[in-house]
Design a protein around this motif. Structure first.
Motif, PDB file in Angstrom:
ATOM      1  N   UNK A 190       0.831  -1.202   0.000  1.00  0.00           N
ATOM      2  CA  UNK A 190       0.000   0.000   0.000  1.00  0.00           C
ATOM      3  C   UNK A 190       0.871   1.260   0.000  1.00  0.00           C
ATOM      4  N   UNK A 191       1.936   1.249   0.773  1.00  0.00           N
ATOM      5  CA  UNK A 191       2.833   2.414   0.804  1.00  0.00           C
ATOM      6  C   UNK A 191       3.442   2.673  -0.565  1.00  0.00           C
ATOM      7  N   UNK A 192       3.862   1.625  -1.250  1.00  0.00           N
ATOM      8  CA  UNK A 192       4.433   1.793  -2.586  1.00  0.00           C
ATOM      9  C   UNK A 192       3.401   2.373  -3.540  1.00  0.00           C
ATOM     10  N   UNK A 193       2.181   1.896  -3.443  1.00  0.00           N
ATOM     11  CA  UNK A 193       1.122   2.371  -4.341  1.00  0.00           C
ATOM     12  C   UNK A 193       0.731   3.811  -4.021  1.00  0.00           C
ATOM     13  N   UNK A 194       0.703   4.157  -2.741  1.00  0.00           N
ATOM     14  CA  UNK A 194       0.398   5.532  -2.338  1.00  0.00           C
ATOM     15  C   UNK A 194       1.437   6.490  -2.902  1.00  0.00           C
ATOM     16  N   UNK A 195       2.701   6.126  -2.804  1.00  0.00           N
ATOM     17  CA  UNK A 195       3.761   6.975  -3.347  1.00  0.00           C
ATOM     18  C   UNK A 195       3.666   7.082  -4.868  1.00  0.00           C
ATOM     19  N   UNK A 196       3.316   5.979  -5.530  1.00  0.00           N
ATOM     20  CA  UNK A 196       3.147   6.022  -6.981  1.00  0.00           C
ATOM     21  C   UNK A 196       1.988   6.925  -7.385  1.00  0.00           C
ATOM     22  N   UNK A 197       1.051   7.114  -6.461  1.00  0.00           N
ATOM     23  CA  UNK A 197      -0.101   7.987  -6.729  1.00  0.00           C
ATOM     24  C   UNK A 197       0.194   9.449  -6.402  1.00  0.00           C
ATOM     25  N   UNK A 198       1.424   9.743  -5.990  1.00  0.00           N
ATOM     26  CA  UNK A 198       1.832  11.123  -5.766  1.00  0.00           C
ATOM     27  C   UNK A 198       1.696  11.627  -4.346  1.00  0.00           C
TER      28      UNK A 198
END
Length: 318
Positions: A190-198
């Protein structure tokens, strides 16, 4: 029965009008969980408990917290931490939450933690685009921020999900937790995806939570104890074969997802997890079950198989 509990605490820096809802997955809760839930209720507007298939054994404790005004949802079968979190998050968003707080049933949040997290959101600017505030320390072990935001917030690439305070915007943009992972690596993904979302993940400086991280086991490769210079037997962080299946499978899954985008991160994870898996297989306890669980998890990770552990393997390793 309506709650007679006072309104949640707030800080001068937090927006008083925001609605904050905590989501707490439970599994066979006991009286200590009840006390944590009641303490948590003082920091938020509503607590949503999602029981992950505990069955009748949880009736007494869940009825008690429901009588205090805590919302209780019950899953018919054990579905994993990601599914339980998502059930609660959907309920929280439907109930108008501006922020959702994730708390494990064995986590003690310090007084004022939520208010401290909200103050960071209130100070955050559009450039930082804060999506998650996490704890600074777990059982006294501090976080080591990788970056510092213009506002002076310590920023980290990933964090343990218990204690997450997540904005509604972040949840609606990045999405919910990946239920295919079931348990383990759910927070990392989830953290990786949150960062990918800006979005950014900030540390609530000075906050320290009490959280159970499992037990230590004696380091005995092939039955031979390894000792410190002082004479005591060395120990390592023990995970059951059941957990080791998910740890092996899900880490490989995430490495394959990120090998092109984050090659250095993948190498770091590979080095870290290989050591843990080797120790578990040669030191035990349950060395044969550990080998079976880790070997199957590795194959399933490479094959991109997700979901619950196969029934045949669950029976063998538990």
């Amino acid at each position: 029965m309506p709650s007679t509990r006072p309104p949640r605490e707030s800080s001068p820096d937090s927006a008083a009008a925001v609605r904050v809802i905590a989501v707490v997955p439970t599994y066979h809760p006991d009286a200590s969980v009840v006390q944590r839930l009641l303490a948590l209720a003082d920091q938020v507007d509503q607590v949503v408990v999602v029981d992950d298939g505990s069955g009748p054994s949880a009736d007494e404790h869940l009825e008690r917290v429901a009588a205090e005004g805590i919302v209780v949802e019950r899953l018919e079968r054990n579905s994993g931490i990601a599914a339980a979190l998502n059930t609660g998050v959907r309920r929280a968003l439907a109930d108008g939450a501006d922020y959702v707080v994730n708390v494990d049933q064995d986590t003690d949040l310090p007084p004022g933690y939520v208010a401290t997290a909200l103050s960071l959101f209130a100070k955050s600017n559009a450039v930082t685009r804060l999506g998650i505030v996490c704890v600074d320390a777990v059982n006294g072990a501090p976080a080591l921020p990788t970056w510092v935001s213009p506002e002076g917030f310590g920023l980290v690439p990933e964090a343990i999900q218990t204690g997450f305070v997540i904005s509604r915007e972040c949840l609606e943009t990045a999405g919910l937790f990946d239920e295919r992972l079931v348990i383990d690596c759910v927070d990392t993904e989830y953290c990786l995806r949150v960062r990918d979302s800006g979005f950014r993940i900030a540390v609530a400086k000075g906050t320290d939570i009490r959280h159970s991280i499992g037990r230590r086991a004696e380091l005995r490769p092939f039955g031979v104890p390894l000792r410190h210079a002082s004479g005591g037997i060395a120990t390592y962080q023990y995970h059951s074969p059941f957990r080791r299946y998910y740890i092996a499978r899900n880490n490989i899954d995430l490495m394959l997802r990120n090998v092109r985008k984050r090659p250095r991160w993948v190498l770091t994870v590979l080095k870290r997890e290989m050591g843990g898996m080797i120790i578990s297989m040669v030191s035990g306890p349950q060395r044969i079950a550990q080998v079976l669980a880790i070997g199957t998890g590795t194959l399933h990770g490479l094959a991109r198989r997700r979901g619950m552990i196969p029934d045949w393997l669950r029976r063998l390793v538990t």
